[in-house]
Design a protein around this motif. Structure first.
Motif, mmCIF file in Angstrom:
data_model
loop_
_atom_site.group_PDB
_atom_site.id
_atom_site.type_symbol
_atom_site.label_atom_id
_atom_site.label_comp_id
_atom_site.label_asym_id
_atom_site.label_seq_id
_atom_site.Cartn_x
_atom_site.Cartn_y
_atom_site.Cartn_z
ATOM 1 N N TYR A 322 0.833 -1.198 0.000
ATOM 2 C CA TYR A 322 0.000 0.000 0.000
ATOM 3 C C TYR A 322 0.877 1.261 0.000
ATOM 4 O O TYR A 322 0.620 2.210 -0.744
ATOM 5 C CB TYR A 322 -0.935 0.014 1.212
ATOM 6 N N ALA A 323 1.930 1.258 0.830
ATOM 7 C CA ALA A 323 2.824 2.419 0.874
ATOM 8 C C ALA A 323 3.628 2.547 -0.418
ATOM 9 O O ALA A 323 3.752 3.642 -0.982
ATOM 10 C CB ALA A 323 3.764 2.307 2.067
ATOM 11 N N LEU A 324 4.162 1.425 -0.913
ATOM 12 C CA LEU A 324 5.003 1.472 -2.104
ATOM 13 C C LEU A 324 4.228 1.846 -3.361
ATOM 14 O O LEU A 324 4.811 2.318 -4.342
ATOM 15 C CB LEU A 324 5.715 0.127 -2.310
ATOM 16 N N ASN A 325 2.913 1.650 -3.334
ATOM 17 C CA ASN A 325 2.079 2.017 -4.483
ATOM 18 C C ASN A 325 1.772 3.516 -4.518
ATOM 19 O O ASN A 325 1.184 3.993 -5.490
ATOM 20 C CB ASN A 325 0.771 1.227 -4.478
ATOM 21 N N GLN A 326 2.144 4.231 -3.452
ATOM 22 C CA GLN A 326 1.973 5.686 -3.450
ATOM 23 C C GLN A 326 3.251 6.292 -4.036
ATOM 24 O O GLN A 326 4.314 6.202 -3.416
ATOM 25 C CB GLN A 326 1.747 6.214 -2.032
ATOM 26 N N PRO A 327 3.203 6.917 -5.222
ATOM 27 C CA PRO A 327 4.424 7.416 -5.875
ATOM 28 C C PRO A 327 5.268 8.320 -4.984
ATOM 29 O O PRO A 327 6.500 8.218 -4.979
ATOM 30 C CB PRO A 327 3.883 8.178 -7.094
ATOM 31 N N GLU A 328 4.631 9.180 -4.199
ATOM 32 C CA GLU A 328 5.405 10.105 -3.368
ATOM 33 C C GLU A 328 6.134 9.364 -2.244
ATOM 34 O O GLU A 328 7.244 9.755 -1.839
ATOM 35 C CB GLU A 328 4.501 11.196 -2.787
ATOM 36 N N ILE A 329 5.542 8.265 -1.753
ATOM 37 C CA ILE A 329 6.192 7.481 -0.698
ATOM 38 C C ILE A 329 7.352 6.681 -1.274
ATOM 39 O O ILE A 329 8.441 6.620 -0.683
ATOM 40 C CB ILE A 329 5.194 6.545 -0.011
ATOM 41 N N ALA A 330 7.146 6.066 -2.425
ATOM 42 C CA ALA A 330 8.222 5.312 -3.071
ATOM 43 C C ALA A 330 9.422 6.212 -3.339
ATOM 44 O O ALA A 330 10.581 5.809 -3.139
ATOM 45 C CB ALA A 330 7.710 4.699 -4.375
ATOM 46 N N GLU A 331 9.150 7.452 -3.755
ATOM 47 C CA GLU A 331 10.239 8.406 -4.012
ATOM 48 C C GLU A 331 10.939 8.785 -2.710
ATOM 49 O O GLU A 331 12.175 8.890 -2.648
ATOM 50 C CB GLU A 331 9.670 9.652 -4.696
ATOM 51 N N LEU A 332 10.155 8.991 -1.664
ATOM 52 C CA LEU A 332 10.689 9.367 -0.357
ATOM 53 C C LEU A 332 11.631 8.295 0.190
ATOM 54 O O LEU A 332 12.662 8.594 0.801
ATOM 55 C CB LEU A 332 9.522 9.588 0.600
ATOM 56 N N LEU A 333 11.287 7.034 -0.041
ATOM 57 C CA LEU A 333 12.049 5.926 0.530
ATOM 58 C C LEU A 333 13.371 5.669 -0.191
ATOM 59 O O LEU A 333 14.233 4.950 0.333
ATOM 60 C CB LEU A 333 11.199 4.651 0.524
ATOM 61 N N LYS A 334 13.545 6.224 -1.349
ATOM 62 C CA LYS A 334 14.786 5.978 -2.101
ATOM 63 C C LYS A 334 16.006 6.456 -1.332
ATOM 64 O O LYS A 334 17.071 5.832 -1.394
ATOM 65 C CB LYS A 334 14.720 6.675 -3.463
ATOM 66 N N SER A 335 15.864 7.547 -0.593
ATOM 67 C CA SER A 335 17.031 8.159 0.051
ATOM 68 C C SER A 335 17.154 7.805 1.525
ATOM 69 O O SER A 335 17.683 8.584 2.319
ATOM 70 C CB SER A 335 16.985 9.681 -0.122
#
Length: 426
Positions: A322-335
């Motif tokens: 559910y979290a990873l399917n949110q584009p802004e969350i996936a981007e946030l987690l990269k760093s």
């Protein structure tokens, strides 16, 4: 004012989690956050009760008798058993309770008086969430304690481990409720998207709640996938058996003999298989309960001084997706700068999408390299064989962690070491 340094104490609790986070501010102020405190198995030669008391006292010393916040990611014993004060009040939970945390943070499913079939948290409300699951685990553990016949030793061990881990941990649960409702404290039951639950006790730090979703947000958390491309190797069906070919005098030439039975010889083979099937069914049920409980786990992302710290408890793929399917969350987690490895390094709690997305992975000596922290004990959960590869920690994941991050794993600590300290400049 933002903190300038993190001291993370990863305690030796064997198969369990216990992390004390100390945030140091420019003026010397320190804020302390405890994330989980539980175990279901210690390294050989380590006394569980004595070790948990040592850890509780060490936590009290390190935070100078005061916790700013406490997080219990979910109800499993390997995450909360240390919060049990025990009947005589001399357990480690009593020591933690005296630290008077200002905030006690738990997943929404733990809200007292929440109906068992609830799909979202209530504004106010109070029943033991997950009580039915806990009762099934309790009854199974009681049945195993009577020594049922016909269970292979390894199957009996796995059933006992999962049963113990899923028991309601009533003492710990009640102590957490009491700590969150004492005068001056507050209890928070959070889900994906909840407002920052720790903003008033951790200044200069943003805490994002990335899981669990409510059932209304994602019905997928009701179940756990048997296999998924995100797993560190797809897990085949448990107890799958290869069929034998060829004709012999016996229709089951590879079957072990059953001796010492009072049954007629003609019935002994099938009786053994019935007992074995019963054990397999028990394992199926208790494993399903275990997986469902993991999908109630909090996923927390702390942002402090330009660094990101990710603590996902035991969250598994349905919770993560559910979290990873949110584009802004996936981007946030990269760093992410520091990753607490999910579910003790299991195959389905570090989605490959998450791991592959970490931009700070790299070989040794890489500047700003990702730090990973793993609390685990091999040989307690799952197994490795020709038919199944579910051992915890999962070897391919361990190899990746060691290759591309600065890995701190508690199962490699010396026998007399109480914790591994990780220092991160913020």
């Amino acid at each position: 004012m933002s903190p300038i340094r993190l001291h993370l104490f990863a305690y030796q609790v064997g198969f369990g989690d216990c992390f004390l986070l100390r945030f140091v501010y420019p003026d010397g102020t320190r804020r302390h956050l405890l994330i989980d405190f539980g175990t279901v198995g210690m390294p050989a030669g380590v006394d569980k009760a004595a070790q948990m008391l040592r850890i509780a006292n060490d936590i009290a010393d390190k935070c100078a008798g005061k916790l700013d916040a406490l997080v219990a990611t979910h109800r499993h014993a390997d995450h909360i058993s240390g919060f049990d004060p025990l009947k005589k009040g001399n357990g480690p939970g009593s020591i933690i309770a005296r630290l008077n945390p200002d905030v006690v943070l738990q997943p929404w499913t733990e809200q007292p008086d929440l109906a068992e079939n609830a799909t979202a948290p209530l504004a106010a409300g109070q029943a033991q969430a997950l009580a039915g699951m806990n009762e099934v685990a309790r009854q199974l553990k009681a049945r195993l304690d009577t020594g049922p016949k016909g269970l292979a030793p390894e199957l009996n061990r796995r059933l006992g481990f999962l049963g113990e881990n899923n028991i309601a941990n009533k003492g710990a649960v009640n102590n957490l409720i009491a700590m969150g409702t004492r005068p001056g404290a507050r209890a928070v039951y959070a889900h994906f998207g909840s407002d920052d639950p720790l903003s008033d006790v951790l200044p200069g730090i943003r805490t994002r709640v990335l899981g669990p979703p409510t059932v209304e947000q994602s019905a997928e958390v009701r179940r756990e996938r048997r296999s998924d491309p995100e797993y560190w190797l797809r897990a085949p069906l448990l107890f799958a058996r290869k069929s034998s070919a060829g004709s012999t005098a016996s229709p089951f030439p590879d079957a072990p003999g059953i001796r010492g039975s009072k049954l007629p010889q003609s019935a002994r083979w099938i009786a053994g298989r019935v007992r074995e099937a019963r054990g397999a069914q028990w394992l199926s049920i208790v494993t399903a309960l275990d997986k469902a409980m993991n999908n109630t786990s909090l996923i927390l992302l702390f942002e402090a001084g330009g660094k990101k710290l990710l603590f996902p408890g035991d969250a598994q793929i349905e919770n993560w997706r559910y979290a990873l399917n949110q584009p802004e969350i996936a981007e946030l987690l990269k760093s992410v700068d520091l990753y607490k490895v999910g579910h003790h390094g299991s195959l389905n709690a570090t989605p490959k999408t998450l791991w592959n997305g970490f931009s700070k992975k790299g070989e040794a000596q890489t500047a700003g390299r990702l730090t990973s922290v793993l609390s685990t004990l091999p040989g307690q959960y799952g197994g490795k064989s020709a038919d199944a590869n579910t051992e915890v920690p999962r070897v391919p994941l361990l190899n990746e962690l060691a290759k591309d991050s600065d890995l701190h794993d508690t199962h490699r600590l010396a026998a007399d070491a109480l914790y591994d300290e990780v220092v991160l400049e913020l």
